[in-house]
Design a protein around this motif. Sequence first.
Motif, PDB file in Angstrom:
ATOM      1  N   LYS A  45       0.824  -1.218   0.000  1.00  0.00           N
ATOM      2  CA  LYS A  45       0.000   0.000   0.000  1.00  0.00           C
ATOM      3  C   LYS A  45       0.855   1.263   0.000  1.00  0.00           C
ATOM      4  O   LYS A  45       0.489   2.259  -0.625  1.00  0.00           O
ATOM      5  CB  LYS A  45      -0.918  -0.007   1.219  1.00  0.00           C
ATOM      6  N   GLU A  46       1.998   1.210   0.679  1.00  0.00           N
ATOM      7  CA  GLU A  46       2.868   2.389   0.757  1.00  0.00           C
ATOM      8  C   GLU A  46       3.378   2.795  -0.618  1.00  0.00           C
ATOM      9  O   GLU A  46       3.473   3.984  -0.944  1.00  0.00           O
ATOM     10  CB  GLU A  46       4.043   2.102   1.687  1.00  0.00           C
ATOM     11  N   HIS A  47       3.724   1.816  -1.423  1.00  0.00           N
ATOM     12  CA  HIS A  47       4.344   2.098  -2.720  1.00  0.00           C
ATOM     13  C   HIS A  47       3.348   2.084  -3.886  1.00  0.00           C
ATOM     14  O   HIS A  47       3.624   2.661  -4.947  1.00  0.00           O
ATOM     15  CB  HIS A  47       5.462   1.100  -2.989  1.00  0.00           C
ATOM     16  N   ALA A  48       2.216   1.430  -3.691  1.00  0.00           N
ATOM     17  CA  ALA A  48       1.197   1.355  -4.749  1.00  0.00           C
ATOM     18  C   ALA A  48      -0.180   1.462  -4.106  1.00  0.00           C
ATOM     19  O   ALA A  48      -0.902   0.476  -3.983  1.00  0.00           O
ATOM     20  CB  ALA A  48       1.331   0.049  -5.520  1.00  0.00           C
ATOM     21  N   CYS A  55      -1.250 -17.325  -4.053  1.00  0.00           N
ATOM     22  CA  CYS A  55      -2.121 -16.739  -3.021  1.00  0.00           C
ATOM     23  C   CYS A  55      -2.439 -17.698  -1.890  1.00  0.00           C
ATOM     24  O   CYS A  55      -2.919 -17.279  -0.840  1.00  0.00           O
ATOM     25  CB  CYS A  55      -3.406 -16.228  -3.648  1.00  0.00           C
ATOM     26  N   GLY A  56      -2.188 -18.996  -2.075  1.00  0.00           N
ATOM     27  CA  GLY A  56      -2.403 -19.957  -1.004  1.00  0.00           C
ATOM     28  C   GLY A  56      -3.834 -19.954  -0.503  1.00  0.00           C
ATOM     29  O   GLY A  56      -4.788 -20.010  -1.282  1.00  0.00           O
ATOM     30  N   THR A  57      -3.999 -19.859   0.806  1.00  0.00           N
ATOM     31  CA  THR A  57      -5.330 -19.911   1.414  1.00  0.00           C
ATOM     32  C   THR A  57      -6.027 -18.553   1.425  1.00  0.00           C
ATOM     33  O   THR A  57      -7.056 -18.392   2.081  1.00  0.00           O
ATOM     34  CB  THR A  57      -5.248 -20.460   2.842  1.00  0.00           C
ATOM     35  N   GLY A  58      -5.471 -17.575   0.739  1.00  0.00           N
ATOM     36  CA  GLY A  58      -6.169 -16.316   0.515  1.00  0.00           C
ATOM     37  C   GLY A  58      -6.080 -15.279   1.614  1.00  0.00           C
ATOM     38  O   GLY A  58      -6.801 -14.279   1.569  1.00  0.00           O
ATOM     39  N   VAL A  59      -5.196 -15.475   2.586  1.00  0.00           N
ATOM     40  CA  VAL A  59      -5.101 -14.522   3.696  1.00  0.00           C
ATOM     41  C   VAL A  59      -4.794 -13.122   3.188  1.00  0.00           C
ATOM     42  O   VAL A  59      -5.480 -12.146   3.525  1.00  0.00           O
ATOM     43  CB  VAL A  59      -4.035 -14.965   4.714  1.00  0.00           C
ATOM     44  N   MET A  60      -3.761 -12.997   2.364  1.00  0.00           N
ATOM     45  CA  MET A  60      -3.385 -11.669   1.885  1.00  0.00           C
ATOM     46  C   MET A  60      -4.340 -11.167   0.818  1.00  0.00           C
ATOM     47  O   MET A  60      -4.608  -9.959   0.730  1.00  0.00           O
ATOM     48  CB  MET A  60      -1.945 -11.678   1.370  1.00  0.00           C
ATOM     49  N   ALA A  61      -4.885 -12.054   0.004  1.00  0.00           N
ATOM     50  CA  ALA A  61      -5.854 -11.634  -1.010  1.00  0.00           C
ATOM     51  C   ALA A  61      -7.046 -10.952  -0.353  1.00  0.00           C
ATOM     52  O   ALA A  61      -7.539  -9.927  -0.836  1.00  0.00           O
ATOM     53  CB  ALA A  61      -6.309 -12.836  -1.833  1.00  0.00           C
ATOM     54  N   VAL A  62      -7.517 -11.514   0.757  1.00  0.00           N
ATOM     55  CA  VAL A  62      -8.627 -10.914   1.493  1.00  0.00           C
ATOM     56  C   VAL A  62      -8.247  -9.530   2.015  1.00  0.00           C
ATOM     57  O   VAL A  62      -9.020  -8.572   1.902  1.00  0.00           O
ATOM     58  CB  VAL A  62      -9.066 -11.828   2.651  1.00  0.00           C
ATOM     59  N   GLU A  63      -7.040  -9.421   2.568  1.00  0.00           N
ATOM     60  CA  GLU A  63      -6.610  -8.136   3.118  1.00  0.00           C
ATOM     61  C   GLU A  63      -6.437  -7.094   2.021  1.00  0.00           C
ATOM     62  O   GLU A  63      -6.766  -5.917   2.215  1.00  0.00           O
ATOM     63  CB  GLU A  63      -5.306  -8.313   3.898  1.00  0.00           C
ATOM     64  N   PHE A  64      -5.932  -7.510   0.866  1.00  0.00           N
ATOM     65  CA  PHE A  64      -5.821  -6.572  -0.256  1.00  0.00           C
ATOM     66  C   PHE A  64      -7.205  -6.110  -0.714  1.00  0.00           C
ATOM     67  O   PHE A  64      -7.409  -4.936  -1.030  1.00  0.00           O
ATOM     68  CB  PHE A  64      -5.071  -7.216  -1.421  1.00  0.00           C
ATOM     69  N   ALA A  65      -8.164  -7.022  -0.753  1.00  0.00           N
ATOM     70  CA  ALA A  65      -9.518  -6.656  -1.153  1.00  0.00           C
ATOM     71  C   ALA A  65     -10.127  -5.671  -0.160  1.00  0.00           C
ATOM     72  O   ALA A  65     -10.774  -4.693  -0.550  1.00  0.00           O
ATOM     73  CB  ALA A  65     -10.383  -7.907  -1.268  1.00  0.00           C
ATOM     74  N   LYS A  66      -9.906  -5.914   1.116  1.00  0.00           N
ATOM     75  CA  LYS A  66     -10.419  -4.997   2.143  1.00  0.00           C
ATOM     76  C   LYS A  66      -9.763  -3.618   2.033  1.00  0.00           C
ATOM     77  O   LYS A  66     -10.366  -2.606   2.401  1.00  0.00           O
ATOM     78  CB  LYS A  66     -10.170  -5.584   3.532  1.00  0.00           C
ATOM     79  N   ALA A  67      -8.518  -3.596   1.531  1.00  0.00           N
ATOM     80  CA  ALA A  67      -7.799  -2.327   1.399  1.00  0.00           C
ATOM     81  C   ALA A  67      -8.257  -1.519   0.197  1.00  0.00           C
ATOM     82  O   ALA A  67      -7.853  -0.363   0.037  1.00  0.00           O
ATOM     83  CB  ALA A  67      -6.297  -2.590   1.303  1.00  0.00           C
ATOM     84  N   GLY A  68      -9.071  -2.131  -0.670  1.00  0.00           N
ATOM     85  CA  GLY A  68      -9.627  -1.384  -1.791  1.00  0.00           C
ATOM     86  C   GLY A  68      -9.151  -1.799  -3.167  1.00  0.00           C
ATOM     87  O   GLY A  68      -9.572  -1.215  -4.169  1.00  0.00           O
TER      88      GLY A  68
END
Length: 246
Positions: free
Chosen positions: A29-32, A45-58
């Motif tokens: 988020k800081e750089h993009a 993406c594995g079990t989607g932990v970061m994918a979910v957080e990216f989606a929540k971030a917009g």
Amino acid sequence: MSNSYGRFAEVYDALMTDIPYATYVEWVKEHAPAANNQNLLDIGCGTGVMAVEFAKAGYNVSGLDLSEEMLMIASERCYEENVNVFFVCQSMDELDGFNDLDVVTIPIDSLNYVPEQRAVEQTFTHVYEALKTGGHLFFDVHSLYKMDEIFMDSPFTYDDGDITYLWDTEPGEAAHSVKHDMLFYVVTADGTYERFEEQHYQRTYAIETYMTMLQQAGFTNITVTADFTDEAPAIDSERIFFHCVK
């Protein structure tokens, strides 16, 4: 590229609780920044932990993984978290069907599961082609020190009452590669233990080699840091981070 995850998908999240996912997301988020519904592809993406957080971030998020078992868990996570992520089962070195991406991530040493250097090069080339001009690639890999020194201190053990494992390592045939042999005992619903085994293979390269592969793919603006910090890598750094701009 083969599927390195089988039954391991079922216990993956329990074994990854020490990974600072939030720090990773903040780095991206800081750089993009997630502005104007930017398109982000989370590779490995594995079990989607970061994918979910990216989606929540917009971000407008897609997730790619070679493991159908991992993607099933990721889809369930998105449903429970009420976020929309488009998932694709595909090998990263055969990346196809994506274009006009603003951000690509290959997090948590996923790239180290690509066994051949040529396939790593193909991954970088496909990512470069899929990114918009000015788009960002973020990824991390195991350092030579972690692969050659820390991983060779096995056996490693883990026991939280529900999951127990014995993890042995040995050098792979290629330089800076490791074979991981893991034996799991997992408590089932009736209180008995279920036993299963997993064998994983990882390989890494010197920072200079990664730089060369990235430059050959077309990237020229590349920043390298280590261990979830803004600091340059040291000889005993364990995880190397790359931020590349097209």
